[in-house]
Design a protein around this motif. Structure first.
Motif, PDB file in Angstrom:
ATOM      1  N   VAL A 138       0.851  -1.182   0.000  1.00 28.33           N
ATOM      2  CA  VAL A 138       0.000   0.000   0.000  1.00 28.33           C
ATOM      3  C   VAL A 138       0.890   1.236   0.000  1.00 28.33           C
ATOM      4  N   LEU A 139       0.612   2.124  -0.936  1.00 23.75           N
ATOM      5  CA  LEU A 139       1.414   3.349  -1.006  1.00 23.75           C
ATOM      6  C   LEU A 139       0.686   4.491  -0.322  1.00 23.75           C
ATOM      7  N   PHE A 140       1.436   5.357   0.294  1.00 22.10           N
ATOM      8  CA  PHE A 140       0.856   6.572   0.866  1.00 22.10           C
ATOM      9  C   PHE A 140       0.666   7.580  -0.256  1.00 22.10           C
ATOM     10  N   ASN A 141      -0.345   8.417  -0.125  1.00 25.34           N
ATOM     11  CA  ASN A 141      -0.503   9.522  -1.076  1.00 25.34           C
ATOM     12  C   ASN A 141       0.542  10.578  -0.769  1.00 25.34           C
ATOM     13  N   ASN A 142       1.717  10.308  -1.224  1.00 25.22           N
ATOM     14  CA  ASN A 142       2.838  11.183  -0.901  1.00 25.22           C
ATOM     15  C   ASN A 142       3.884  10.965  -2.000  1.00 25.22           C
ATOM     16  N   THR A 143       5.033  11.570  -1.857  1.00 29.58           N
ATOM     17  CA  THR A 143       6.047  11.407  -2.905  1.00 29.58           C
ATOM     18  C   THR A 143       6.626   9.993  -2.869  1.00 29.58           C
ATOM     19  N   ILE A 144       7.218   9.612  -3.976  1.00 28.22           N
ATOM     20  CA  ILE A 144       7.882   8.302  -4.013  1.00 28.22           C
ATOM     21  C   ILE A 144       9.053   8.310  -3.029  1.00 28.22           C
ATOM     22  N   MET A 145       9.664   9.459  -2.859  1.00 27.47           N
ATOM     23  CA  MET A 145      10.752   9.602  -1.871  1.00 27.47           C
ATOM     24  C   MET A 145      10.242   9.198  -0.483  1.00 27.47           C
ATOM     25  N   TYR A 146       9.132   9.794  -0.079  1.00 25.77           N
ATOM     26  CA  TYR A 146       8.572   9.481   1.236  1.00 25.77           C
ATOM     27  C   TYR A 146       8.202   8.004   1.323  1.00 25.77           C
ATOM     28  N   ASN A 147       7.617   7.498   0.262  1.00 21.06           N
ATOM     29  CA  ASN A 147       7.154   6.120   0.282  1.00 21.06           C
ATOM     30  C   ASN A 147       8.290   5.115   0.493  1.00 21.06           C
ATOM     31  N   ILE A 148       9.456   5.428  -0.043  1.00 19.53           N
ATOM     32  CA  ILE A 148      10.590   4.523   0.184  1.00 19.53           C
ATOM     33  C   ILE A 148      11.186   4.784   1.556  1.00 19.53           C
ATOM     34  N   GLU A 157      18.598  11.283   2.104  1.00 16.11           N
ATOM     35  CA  GLU A 157      18.141  11.165   0.725  1.00 16.11           C
ATOM     36  C   GLU A 157      19.044  10.224  -0.092  1.00 16.11           C
ATOM     37  N   ALA A 158      20.337  10.354   0.122  1.00 15.16           N
ATOM     38  CA  ALA A 158      21.286   9.517  -0.628  1.00 15.16           C
ATOM     39  C   ALA A 158      21.053   8.036  -0.324  1.00 15.16           C
ATOM     40  N   GLU A 178       8.332  14.194 -11.940  1.00 12.99           N
ATOM     41  CA  GLU A 178       9.135  14.995 -11.012  1.00 12.99           C
ATOM     42  C   GLU A 178      10.113  14.115 -10.238  1.00 12.99           C
ATOM     43  N   ALA A 179      10.565  13.071 -10.894  1.00 12.54           N
ATOM     44  CA  ALA A 179      11.526  12.139 -10.302  1.00 12.54           C
ATOM     45  C   ALA A 179      11.099  11.737  -8.882  1.00 12.54           C
ATOM     46  N   TYR A 180      11.982  11.869  -7.913  1.00 13.07           N
ATOM     47  CA  TYR A 180      11.682  11.415  -6.557  1.00 13.07           C
ATOM     48  C   TYR A 180      10.596  12.241  -5.876  1.00 13.07           C
ATOM     49  N   GLU A 181      10.317  13.423  -6.411  1.00  7.71           N
ATOM     50  CA  GLU A 181       9.284  14.262  -5.800  1.00  7.71           C
ATOM     51  C   GLU A 181       7.893  13.984  -6.387  1.00  7.71           C
ATOM     52  N   THR A 182       7.797  13.032  -7.282  1.00  6.72           N
ATOM     53  CA  THR A 182       6.509  12.692  -7.882  1.00  6.72           C
ATOM     54  C   THR A 182       5.577  12.082  -6.844  1.00  6.72           C
ATOM     55  N   LYS A 183       4.350  12.575  -6.834  1.00  9.95           N
ATOM     56  CA  LYS A 183       3.340  12.011  -5.923  1.00  9.95           C
ATOM     57  C   LYS A 183       2.862  10.676  -6.487  1.00  9.95           C
ATOM     58  N   VAL A 184       2.762   9.673  -5.624  1.00  9.96           N
ATOM     59  CA  VAL A 184       2.255   8.368  -6.061  1.00  9.96           C
ATOM     60  C   VAL A 184       1.038   7.994  -5.214  1.00  9.96           C
ATOM     61  N   ILE A 201      10.628  -3.592  -1.476  1.00 11.70           N
ATOM     62  CA  ILE A 201      11.995  -4.100  -1.343  1.00 11.70           C
ATOM     63  C   ILE A 201      12.930  -2.967  -0.909  1.00 11.70           C
ATOM     64  N   ALA A 202      12.775  -1.813  -1.546  1.00  8.48           N
ATOM     65  CA  ALA A 202      13.617  -0.663  -1.192  1.00  8.48           C
ATOM     66  C   ALA A 202      13.395  -0.255   0.271  1.00  8.48           C
ATOM     67  N   ARG A 203      12.148  -0.233   0.691  1.00 11.04           N
ATOM     68  CA  ARG A 203      11.833   0.079   2.094  1.00 11.04           C
ATOM     69  C   ARG A 203      12.541  -0.881   3.033  1.00 11.04           C
ATOM     70  N   THR A 204      12.449  -2.166   2.685  1.00 10.31           N
ATOM     71  CA  THR A 204      13.044  -3.187   3.547  1.00 10.31           C
ATOM     72  C   THR A 204      14.562  -3.039   3.585  1.00 10.31           C
ATOM     73  N   LEU A 205      15.161  -2.711   2.446  1.00 11.89           N
ATOM     74  CA  LEU A 205      16.608  -2.522   2.419  1.00 11.89           C
ATOM     75  C   LEU A 205      17.007  -1.368   3.330  1.00 11.89           C
ATOM     76  N   LEU A 206      16.207  -0.311   3.334  1.00 14.02           N
ATOM     77  CA  LEU A 206      16.487   0.835   4.207  1.00 14.02           C
ATOM     78  C   LEU A 206      16.338   0.447   5.666  1.00 14.02           C
ATOM     79  N   LYS A 207      15.316  -0.329   5.930  1.00 14.71           N
ATOM     80  CA  LYS A 207      15.041  -0.748   7.309  1.00 14.71           C
ATOM     81  C   LYS A 207      16.135  -1.689   7.813  1.00 14.71           C
ATOM     82  N   ALA A 208      16.693  -2.473   6.888  1.00 12.67           N
ATOM     83  CA  ALA A 208      17.775  -3.418   7.184  1.00 12.67           C
ATOM     84  C   ALA A 208      17.497  -4.321   8.383  1.00 12.67           C
TER      85      ALA A 208
END
Ligand code: ATP
Length: 306
Positions: A138-148, A157-158, A178-184, A201-208
């Protein structure tokens, strides 16, 4: 943390759906700040997960007392190993995952992580130590940046971009308007099933986390997409204790142990080759999947690759 303005009945629907399907548990706990059935034991301390060894000891459980859904389930997943759960619909696979996330408490038996009974630790620390890649993210109504970044809100950010690269979705995001600032999400750019999985997967990698729970998507992605995602998933699971609910047996050929469930009981267990040799339930499932593939010659046989 996140404010969501949605009709209340949406919560109800979402909640029921999640309870039923193990859709996106991590999000749910954030979306629903309402009292839960499960409460922390008095004086509960945070869990300390170093190795990520998981044990189910004689776990018996029913959603209602009259009907047991798991009967005397015992298995262990050593540090960094992979256990796969297979079996017909309703056999109890997702229930095992839900119990590990402590959606419910077990009646008899225990679930232990690195020597700590999960009943005795805080739910927040438990869920913070486990990564989940659900069937449908489930994605939040927010940027893809926030979602990851949701995987670890304090990430730089890096680091988000690095995770997106590792999940093989960075290039795709770079081409968003708008790249990473695109709302999804519902009110933004809609992502495909495969893309949403990559976000997870990206979220999980960040969470480690040391422990990863994976609910394999049943909905078919095209073969190439599926292979690519499989690669990202494999990378994510390296050196992490992994429990996977598998629908395609081809993805679990290399699992350290496969548990075959039927009516809440483990009826067969072992590695792929061992189970094939037993010519039992698993071998039959395997045969059926092979035949199903042969009937659909347009779909490339992905088994050779695995
Ligand atoms: P599938 O492959 O279809 O996802 P599964 O093996 O994961 O199936 P579970 O979801 O664990 O099966 O369900 C096991 C049993 O528990 C089923 O009979 C199901 O109807 C029942 N069950 C699941 N969730 C609940 C619930 N919230 N309340 C009552 N019964 C439930």
């Amino acid at each position: 943390i996140v404010q969501l303005y949605v009709p209340l009945n949406w919560f109800g629907t979402y909640y029921r759906q999640i309870q039923k399907n193990f859709v996106d548990m991590e999000n749910m706990f954030d979306l629903l700040k309402e009292p839960q059935e499960i409460i922390d034991a008095p004086g509960a301390t945070d869990i300390s997960v170093k190795r990520g060894a998981v044990e189910f000891n004689n776990v018996t459980f029913g959603y209602i007392p009259e009907r047991l859904v798991l009967k005397n389930v015992t298995f262990s997943v050593p540090q960094g190993k992979t256990v796969a759960l297979v079996g017909p619909s309703g056999s109890g696979k997702s229930t095992i995952i839900r119990l590990l996330f402590r959606f419910y408490d077990v009646e008899t038996g225990s679930i232990v992580i690195d020597g700590q009974n999960i009943k005795t630790v805080t739910q927040e620390s438990l869920r913070g130590s486990i990564g989940v890649v659900p069937q449908d993210t489930v994605l939040f109504n927010n940027t893809i940046m926030y979602n990851i970044k949701y995987g670890r809100l304090t990430a730089e950010e890096a680091e988000v971009i690095e995770a997106a690269r590792a999940a093989d979705i960075h290039d795709r995001i770079s081409r968003f308007p708008e790249a990473y600032e695109t709302k999804v999400g519902e009110r933004g750019l809609r992502l495909s099933g495969g893309e949403k999985q990559r976000v997870a997967i990206a979220r999980t990698l960040l969470k480690a986390p040391q422990i990863v729970l994976l609910d394999e998507a049943t909905s078919a992605l095209d073969t190439q997409t599926e292979r690519n995602i499989q690669e990202s998933l494999n990378k994510m699971c390296v050196n992490r204790t992994t429990i996977i609910v598998a629908h395609r047996l081809s993805t679990i050929i290399h699992a350290d142990e496969i548990l075959v469930l039927r009516d809440g009981e483990i009826v067969e267990r072992g590695r792929h080759e061992h189970l094939i040799g037993q010519e039992g339930v698993y071998a039959n499932m395997w045969k059926q999947q092979l035949e199903a593939k042969e009937e659909k010659p347009s779909i490339e046989n992905s088994l050779e690759k695995s």
